[in-house]
Design a protein around this motif. Sequence first.
Motif: not given
Length: 415
Positions: A38-47, A95-101
């Motif tokens: 279903s796609g879920g909700h947006a979450v963050d991954l940090f460095k 954060s120096a590295r981040h992505v939202e997925i």
Amino acid sequence: MNILISGASVSGPVLAYWLKRHGFTPTVVEKAPTLRKSGGHAVDLFKPAMDIVERMGALDAIMERKTGTEWITMIRRGTAKPVNIQVSRLMGGISARHVEIMRDDLSEVLYDATKDDVEYVFGDSITSISGDGEVTFERGAPRRFDLVIGADGLHSNVRRLVFGPESSFTHWLGAYIAVATIPNYLDLGDRMAGMPTVGRMVGVYSARHMDDARAFFFMRPAGQLDYHYRDTARQKELLREQFADLGWETPRLLDEMDRAEVFYFDSVTQLRMDTWSRGRVTLVGDAGYCPGPAVGGSTSIAVVGAYVLAGELAKELAGGQGAARGDHSRAFAAYESEMSEYVRRSRDFAMTAAKRLIPGSGAEVWALINGARLFTSLPTRLTRAITRRGGGNLGMHDTFEPKDYGALTPAHPPA
């Protein structure tokens, strides 16, 4: 060594990947009949989590599915002119590295990285765990495992079976969150739009690869709400009671929420346990140390926790060091010790974030919007220095450096 993992969302597949790399034999059981799509909700991954998924070879797939949100548009109640905040500047200062997925996209990527090497059992759930490792299931035949890991989220079944009722460990942070899958009628792709008001925040976002959108609602009522966790009709009724008087897109979002088939509602609740381990069982991710949904970086911490747990088990059992070789209880203790400060800081941050995201006064609404605008107007190098030196726990992710357990991996990991 055979290890059973309950939960195939985020920490479960990460743990399975690293256990397999270290020479263990993991099995993942998941209550849902298939991976959720279903796609879920947006979450963050940090460095630290980004570094780990890169080592797993999953980074490219994650980057391909990132949401692509570039702007946050803050609607100010009673004011026609919105405030636009550049996401890359905001997150770059944290954060120096981040992505939202989207969460379900992340789960699928992690599953794909492990499905060829790990046994997955879908549509089943653990019903009992004996002291000698015998596990019974709702549908499958009983099986014996050396260890059992609960990676099954905030409302963990494993935690309930081994440690007791959830209420013994939860601490309500004073807020509730709801997310509904709705049509992307605003044609959002690279933008999240939201309106913070006193005690409430409402908004909507999509992702560059999605046809639909997510409506979200945060609220801070005067006291805890009366509802059953499976009664979605009552939960939607509570949202209408709390948000009915708001303008902007709120009436349309509430109407779409009523029609939504995919709907999530929960309290913003923090888990506080003295230990995550008992006998042959331990917990990882939200099952053991959820800082609070949407406020504490729980997805990143779940990835890191799974990596550290697998590494400490390898160091103690697969690697075999010293007189304590083969003692899983020492591995569990080392895992808890390694993660304890990171978890503590995430809890502290979540308590502050819950209050700031849902302002308690007009002055706090002003501070939220203008503070974000000021923060993102500064050079990223400066904002990162601010979070490192004087931002409390805002930069906690980049200050955590997991150990390198690579040397413990067998020269020829099992295929």
